[in-house]
Enzyme design. Structure first.
Site, PDB file in Angstrom:
ATOM      1  N   HIS A   1      -3.422   7.287   2.043  1.00 29.28           N
ATOM      2  CA  HIS A   1      -3.819   5.953   1.609  1.00 29.28           C
ATOM      3  C   HIS A   1      -5.221   5.677   2.159  1.00 29.28           C
ATOM      4  O   HIS A   1      -5.495   5.922   3.327  1.00 29.28           O
ATOM      5  CB  HIS A   1      -2.820   4.929   2.139  1.00 29.28           C
ATOM      6  CG  HIS A   1      -3.255   3.514   1.917  1.00 29.28           C
ATOM      7  ND1 HIS A   1      -3.700   3.063   0.696  1.00 29.28           N
ATOM      8  CD2 HIS A   1      -3.333   2.461   2.772  1.00 29.28           C
ATOM      9  CE1 HIS A   1      -4.024   1.780   0.806  1.00 29.28           C
ATOM     10  NE2 HIS A   1      -3.816   1.395   2.046  1.00 29.28           N
TER      11      HIS A   1
ATOM     12  N   CYS B   1       0.809  -1.228   0.000  1.00 29.73           N
ATOM     13  CA  CYS B   1       0.000   0.000   0.000  1.00 29.73           C
ATOM     14  C   CYS B   1       0.844   1.281   0.000  1.00 29.73           C
ATOM     15  O   CYS B   1       0.352   2.343  -0.342  1.00 29.73           O
ATOM     16  CB  CYS B   1      -0.971   0.006   1.169  1.00 29.73           C
ATOM     17  SG  CYS B   1      -2.100  -1.396   1.131  1.00 29.73           S
TER      18      CYS B   1
ATOM     19  N   ASN C   1     -10.076  -0.077  -0.304  1.00 30.57           N
ATOM     20  CA  ASN C   1      -8.606  -0.026  -0.254  1.00 30.57           C
ATOM     21  C   ASN C   1      -8.053  -0.610  -1.558  1.00 30.57           C
ATOM     22  O   ASN C   1      -8.148  -1.814  -1.787  1.00 30.57           O
ATOM     23  CB  ASN C   1      -8.115  -0.816   0.965  1.00 30.57           C
ATOM     24  CG  ASN C   1      -6.602  -0.796   1.109  1.00 30.57           C
ATOM     25  OD1 ASN C   1      -5.884  -0.390   0.204  1.00 30.57           O
ATOM     26  ND2 ASN C   1      -6.117  -1.236   2.257  1.00 30.57           N
TER      27      ASN C   1
END
Ligand code: COA
Length: 319
Positions: free
Chosen positions: A246, A114, A276
């Site tokens: 993020h 990520c 996500n």
């Protein structure tokens, strides 16, 4: 004047199929209410048969080049952040390169899950400032739907597919990447990982996560690294126009903003629409806020992310 890597344009791409929490609850033992309350997620996009990390990355890259008004043939560096490449090798960056008709440039993938976009941007920034590249495509692209265990409700509801890209170009002036701070701590490998790989099982594997433990580390690490990157650029939280984080979980975004004393109005949130998307989430959120007019030229932006490894990082950028 200082030579910097300036964001000349951005673009993004999402798979055609948009899946609501209610639709997910038809096959997974979950509910819209649980997902919204615990994560803020309402929708995610899921790649179809013909959509891959490289095709999404290519679409995002094309849009970024178009927004920048720069020809693909001017690109001399492609750095693609992904944990879900089309194949173990070649790098998906080279598939994007071929699709864009660029016959010769530097092209490779980076893998920091990520945080991948932050790592990729930092590599491109270093190469641009060092004179090794002039015009770079930095892309975050993922198809996490392909590595989810759809029987595991504690993880499969959290992720989605997509891609985002920026074009960076060397320019002398006030705009550009002002500072970057990156970290990794491999002691936490087993809190968020994929249980397969070419050198171990010979399979692709599925994502495994100890969510509540990841959550606790995320808030502390993100708040700390954001402060660190601002300090490196001799800036304070009061100077920030937008934080583009993020997009893992709305509660992580809120808790991090609270810890920093940052108004939630300055945080770009797309987790409700995208879920996500790992390395794609920061450039996807950035492009959304540029295109809807929130982020304007001259704004001071801080990007931040944290992911498996653990890896985490932040970058301060004058847009
Ligand atoms: N639907 C319904 N119930 C669910 C569920 C789902 N999709 N997933 C878990 N539950 C249940 C659990 O089984 C548990 O039930 P129990 O109390 O009967 O055992 C209950 O909900 C609470 O689970 P818990 O894991 O403690 O929830 P939580 O409030 O910590 O939220 C996460 C879980 C995953 C949303 C949260 O920990 C999180 O967001 N962590 C960070 C993950 C992340 O963002 N990682 C990526 C970083 S890059």
């Amino acid at each position: 004047m200082t030579l910097r890597a300036v964001i000349k344009g951005s673009g993004s791409a999402l798979p055609a199929r948009r899946v609501s929490n209610a639709e997910l609850a038809e096959t997974v033992d979950t509910s819209d209410e649980w997902i919204v309350e615990r994560t803020g997620i309402r929708f995610r996009h899921i790649a179809g048969e013909h959509e891959t990390t490289a095709t999404l990355a290519t679409d995002a890259a094309r849009r970024a080049l178009e927004a920048a008004g720069i020809a693909a043939t001017d690109v001399d560096l492609i750095v693609l952040a992904t944990a879900t490449p089309d194949q173990t090798f070649p790098a998906s960056a080279t598939k994007v390169q071929a699709a864009l008709g660029i016959n010769d440039c530097v092209a490779f993938d980076v893998q920091a899950v990520c945080s991948g976009f932050l790592y990729a941007m930092s590599v491109a920034d270093s190469m641009i400032r060092g004179g090794g590249a002039n015009t770079a495509l930095v892309i975050g692209a993922e198809t996490f739907s392909r590595i989810l265990d759809w029987e595991d409700r504690t993880t499969c509801v959290l992720f989605g597919d997509g891609a985002g890209a920026v074009v960076l170009q060397a320019e002398a002036g006030e705009a550009g990447i002002l500072s970057v701070a990156l970290h990794a701590d491999g002691r936490h490998n087993q809190l968020l990982y994929v249980d397969g790989g070419p050198s171990t099982t010979g399979t692709v594997g599925k994502l495994r996560m100890r969510g509540p433990e990841v959550f606790k580390h995320a808030v502390v690490n993100l708040a700390t690294v954001l402060g660190e990157t601002l300090a490196k650029a001799d800036l304070s939280i009061a100077d920030v126009d937008w934080v583009v984080p993020h997009q893992a979980n709305r509660r992580i975004l809120d808790a991090t903003a609270r810890k920093l004393g940052l108004s939630p109005d300055k945080v770009v949130v797309t987790v409700d629409e995208h879920a996500n998307t790992s390395a794609a989430s920061v450039p996807l959120a950035f492009d959304a806020a540029v295109r809807d007019g929130r982020i304007k030229r001259g704004d001071l932006i801080v990007f931040e992310a944290m992911g498996g490894g653990f890896t985490w990082g932040a970058a301060a950028v004058r847009y």
